[in-house]
Design a protein around this motif. Structure first.
Motif, PDB file in Angstrom:
ATOM      1  N   GLY A 157       0.829  -1.449  -0.115  1.00 32.94           N
ATOM      2  CA  GLY A 157      -0.030   0.067  -0.045  1.00 32.94           C
ATOM      3  C   GLY A 157       0.884   1.305   0.073  1.00 32.94           C
ATOM      4  N   GLU A 158       2.343   1.133   0.041  1.00 32.46           N
ATOM      5  CA  GLU A 158       3.171   2.360   0.101  1.00 32.46           C
ATOM      6  C   GLU A 158       3.833   2.223  -1.159  1.00 32.46           C
ATOM      7  N   TRP A 159       4.514   3.487  -1.535  1.00 29.84           N
ATOM      8  CA  TRP A 159       5.227   3.475  -2.748  1.00 29.84           C
ATOM      9  C   TRP A 159       6.515   3.558  -2.583  1.00 29.84           C
ATOM     10  N   ILE A 160       7.270   2.770  -3.512  1.00 25.33           N
ATOM     11  CA  ILE A 160       8.747   2.767  -3.422  1.00 25.33           C
ATOM     12  C   ILE A 160       9.302   3.576  -4.736  1.00 25.33           C
ATOM     13  N   SER A 161      10.268   4.387  -4.514  1.00 24.10           N
ATOM     14  CA  SER A 161      10.631   4.969  -5.601  1.00 24.10           C
ATOM     15  C   SER A 161      11.998   4.229  -6.431  1.00 24.10           C
ATOM     16  N   SER A 162      11.508   3.937  -7.695  1.00 22.14           N
ATOM     17  CA  SER A 162      12.667   3.015  -8.290  1.00 22.14           C
ATOM     18  C   SER A 162      14.002   4.014  -8.516  1.00 22.14           C
ATOM     19  N   ILE A 163      13.462   5.236  -8.814  1.00 22.47           N
ATOM     20  CA  ILE A 163      14.657   6.167  -9.219  1.00 22.47           C
ATOM     21  C   ILE A 163      15.621   6.398  -7.996  1.00 22.47           C
ATOM     22  N   ASN A 164      15.094   6.559  -6.694  1.00 26.09           N
ATOM     23  CA  ASN A 164      15.962   6.751  -5.675  1.00 26.09           C
ATOM     24  C   ASN A 164      16.766   5.588  -5.355  1.00 26.09           C
ATOM     25  N   LEU A 165      16.229   4.203  -5.433  1.00 25.55           N
ATOM     26  CA  LEU A 165      16.880   3.021  -5.182  1.00 25.55           C
ATOM     27  C   LEU A 165      18.153   3.138  -6.492  1.00 25.55           C
ATOM     28  N   GLU A 166      17.652   3.436  -7.733  1.00 29.42           N
ATOM     29  CA  GLU A 166      18.766   3.230  -8.680  1.00 29.42           C
ATOM     30  C   GLU A 166      19.875   4.184  -8.664  1.00 29.42           C
ATOM     31  N   ASN A 167      19.750   5.336  -8.081  1.00 30.50           N
ATOM     32  CA  ASN A 167      20.766   6.312  -7.794  1.00 30.50           C
ATOM     33  C   ASN A 167      21.402   5.883  -6.446  1.00 30.50           C
ATOM     34  N   ALA A 168      20.699   5.366  -5.650  1.00 35.25           N
ATOM     35  CA  ALA A 168      21.824   5.080  -4.467  1.00 35.25           C
ATOM     36  C   ALA A 168      22.661   4.080  -5.023  1.00 35.25           C
ATOM     37  N   ALA A 169      22.022   2.821  -5.833  1.00 35.71           N
ATOM     38  CA  ALA A 169      22.910   1.749  -6.044  1.00 35.71           C
ATOM     39  C   ALA A 169      24.137   2.273  -7.089  1.00 35.71           C
ATOM     40  N   VAL A 170      24.003   2.868  -7.872  1.00 38.00           N
ATOM     41  CA  VAL A 170      25.132   3.602  -8.623  1.00 38.00           C
ATOM     42  C   VAL A 170      26.242   4.404  -8.172  1.00 38.00           C
ATOM     43  N   GLY A 171      25.705   4.489  -6.876  1.00 42.34           N
ATOM     44  CA  GLY A 171      27.054   5.191  -5.859  1.00 42.34           C
ATOM     45  C   GLY A 171      27.947   4.408  -5.800  1.00 42.34           C
ATOM     46  N   HIS A 172      27.683   2.741  -5.646  1.00 43.16           N
ATOM     47  CA  HIS A 172      28.636   1.670  -5.625  1.00 43.16           C
ATOM     48  C   HIS A 172      29.534   1.698  -6.548  1.00 43.16           C
ATOM     49  N   PRO A 173      30.999   1.862  -6.330  1.00 38.85           N
ATOM     50  CA  PRO A 173      31.974   1.881  -7.268  1.00 38.85           C
ATOM     51  C   PRO A 173      31.883   1.032  -8.371  1.00 38.85           C
ATOM     52  N   ALA A 174      31.495  -0.352  -8.039  1.00 37.29           N
ATOM     53  CA  ALA A 174      31.486  -1.300  -9.030  1.00 37.29           C
ATOM     54  C   ALA A 174      30.220  -1.422  -9.986  1.00 37.29           C
ATOM     55  N   VAL A 175      29.431  -0.452  -9.483  1.00 38.65           N
ATOM     56  CA  VAL A 175      28.075  -0.574 -10.252  1.00 38.65           C
ATOM     57  C   VAL A 175      28.005   0.594 -11.423  1.00 38.65           C
ATOM     58  N   VAL A 176      27.945   0.104 -12.553  1.00 37.36           N
ATOM     59  CA  VAL A 176      27.777   1.084 -13.774  1.00 37.36           C
ATOM     60  C   VAL A 176      26.532   1.579 -13.859  1.00 37.36           C
ATOM     61  N   GLU A 177      25.508   0.806 -13.971  1.00 37.53           N
ATOM     62  CA  GLU A 177      24.231   1.092 -14.453  1.00 37.53           C
ATOM     63  C   GLU A 177      23.273   0.423 -13.432  1.00 37.53           C
TER      64      GLU A 177
END
Ligand code: AMP
Length: 549
Positions: A444-464
């Motif tokens: 019943g709540e919303w999760i922002s895919s954009i916020n998760l993606e942006n956090a994940a690409v902060g990992h040095p080994a994650v390109v996209e």
């Protein structure tokens, strides 16, 4: 009482006349499809645009006729922008990366009379021409030496078309609300929708781009649009450069990191604009090759959310300022820009960055509000989110011949409903939480895919990274994180999830991470969520079993 000022019409032809008269010496540099770099000036361009306008007249092109282009960013495409619109016809740029049936739909729906195409797209149009009964002829954007054997009916060579024509042409004067150009949205569902820009909307958008708190535009600027001219008029840059007399650099068909860097360096580009995918490739290239940016001072990034890691890379590693903007084909396209207001400007760097990755703030000329399910206006508290609605003189008022979308995407009091879910804060900064169809609905709540993606690409080994919702028996949907890792990197699911801890709400934590070779992209270089959902349609989350489903 009426004002007594001149009713001079705002026309696209005035932009190029102004550039040629006042900045006639300024260079336009293009990487051509044929190979070599081509150089000429605004003064040269105007002469050729007038030859083209005479050619169009000879072809019987009339006010309001639609002429399609399938072309990369280059000087001949630039000539079409002005030669066609200046003549009173409609320059209809088409994204050649769309699916064939979408292209057929678009050309037929717009009723395009002629098609101008780069050499690259001859085979594509040859395969479609049988389904394009209203097209009267095809003009290949090259010279006689390069024109290929082709089965295209009534094929002509662009240089042959304009060669015999006069360099003298008086641009017609007509109502500024006349259509100047046209672009279909790459719609992920249903048929593409046609947005028809007017001379007035184009000029007002250009005034804002050059004068408002926007990109670094001036006659001292060297501008490289790394966004294609078939994507919302290359974000208006081919018009803005004429208003200020900036040097213009066209990358042609080469968008890889090495080719873009080479032009940035050799032409001393100061400002370049594009979607994050282009910059991701460029950053990978400069890092791996040990190159630097000696001239670039600002990048304009939009089309998708800019991850913090990209801002940090450009600004901290390479000393290039990131200017984040949001827009849509329907908004000409710039709707908000990331210019700092005085309050944000004074904030410490880390806080300022949180504003930089927002989608930007209201600019004069574009009104923004967020609305709830019942159409009620929601508070600007930076937290409440709803659908973003916009209004203004360079915002679409209705789609071309599309009753269904005209009913569903406009409010009764004339606001355009964007389909973006967003928040607005006290300073007018807008944050996109998600596209309405990409948001993940969990319990019943919303999760922002954009916020998760942006956090994940902060990992040095994650390109996209991309996040999609996967059906879940208990929570309705849960997030799956799909990752492309950098070459040779050793990174596990646990590493990535561990990295996200503390950076996102606990209940947003993806239920699984999948590593892939590459992510699918849309025709405009964004991550193709629809395709990704298709690929993972039978995916079962490990947590499904745990929840007893
Ligand atoms: P298009 O008309 O193809 O350019 O797509 C417009 C859509 O791209 C918008 O409705 C947004 O969903 C998305 N978009 C554009 N700019 C941004 C941005 N800076 N951040 C996040 N999404 C964006």
């Amino acid at each position: 009482m009426r004002g007594l000022m001149m009713e001079d019409q705002l026309l696209v032809s005035d932009l190029i006349e102004h550039a040629a008269l006042n900045h006639g010496f300024q260079e336009i540099v293009s990487r051509t499809v044929e190979g070599p770099i081509h150089r000429y000036t605004y003064a040269d361009a105007l002469k050729r645009m007038k030859k083209l306008a005479n050619g169009l007249e000879r072809m019987g092109v009339k006010l309001g006729d639609r002429l399609a282009t399938f072309a990369w960013n280059g000087y001949r495409h630039f000539e079409l922008y002005y030669g066609i619109s200046g003549s009173g016809a409609v320059c209809h740029t088409i994204n050649p990366r769309l699916f064939a049936d979408q292209i057929v739909y678009i050309v037929n729906h717009a009723n395009d009379r002629f098609v101008f195409l780069d050499l690259t797209f001859v085979p594509l149009l040859e395969s479609l021409t049988d389904q394009l009964p209203n097209v009267e002829g095809y003009i290949i954007l090259t010279d006689a030496a390069h024109v290929p054997e082709t089965s295209l009916p009534n094929a002509m060579c662009y240089e042959d078309l304009i060669a015999p024509e006069s360099e003298t042409f008086a641009w017609p004067v007509f109502d500024e609300n006349t259509a100047s150009s046209m672009c279909y949205t790459s719609g992920t569902t249903g048929n593409p929708k046609g947005v028809v820009y007017s001379h007035r909307s184009t000029l007002l958008h250009t005034f804002f781009q050059c004068g408002g708190e926007s990109f670094e535009m001036s006659s001292k600027a060297v501008v490289l649009p790394a966004v294609p001219m078939f994507h919302a008029n290359a974000w208006g840059l081919p018009y803005a450069v004429c208003m200020v007399g900036a040097k213009l650099v066209f990358p042609g068909a080469a968008y890889d990191g090495a080719s873009v860097w080479e032009l940035l360096d050799s032409e001393k580009v100061t400002f370049a604009a594009g979607v994050p995918t282009i910059w991701m490739m460029l950053l990978e290239y400069v890092r791996q090759s040990g190159k630097r940016f000696d001239h670039l001072t600002q990048t304009g990034i939009g089309g998708s959310a800019v991850p913090l890691a990209m801002v940090e890379a450009f600004e901290d590693e390479f000393n290039v300022q990131v200017f984040h903007a949001w827009g849509m084909t329907e908004t000409s396209p710039v709707g908000t820009t990331g210019a700092f207001n005085c309050k944000v400007h004074e904030m410490p760097l880390e806080r300022r960055r949180t504003y930089q990755i927002k989608q930007g703030r209201s600019v004069f000329g574009v009104k923004l509000k967020i609305v709830g399910d019942a159409g009620e206006t929601l508070p600007r508290d930076g937290e409440t989110f709803g659908e973003l609605a916009v209004k203004g003189p360079w915002i679409v008022g209705s789609y071309h011949d599309n009753d269904e979308a005209n009913k569903s995407q406009f409010t009764r009091d004339g606001w355009f409903l964007t389909g973006d879910i967003a928040t607005l804060d006290e300073f007018g900064y807008m944050t996109i939480v998600d596209r309405a169809k990409d948001v993940i609905k969990s319990g019943g709540e919303w999760i922002s895919s954009i916020n998760l993606e942006n956090a994940a690409v902060g990992h040095p080994a994650v390109v996209e990274a991309a996040v999609i919702g996967i059906a879940h028996p208990k929570w309705d949907e849960r997030p799956l994180l799909v990752v492309v890792k950098s070459e040779g990197a050793e990174v596990s699911e646990a590493d990535v999830l561990g990295f996200l801890e503390g950076k996102i709400a606990k209940w947003w934590m993806p239920d699984a991470v999948e590593f892939v070779e590459e992510l699918p992209h849309t025709a405009t270089g964004k991550i193709a969520k629809l395709k990704l959902r298709e690929i993972f349609k039978d995916y079962v989350l490990p947590t499904t079993a745990a929840s007893g489903g």
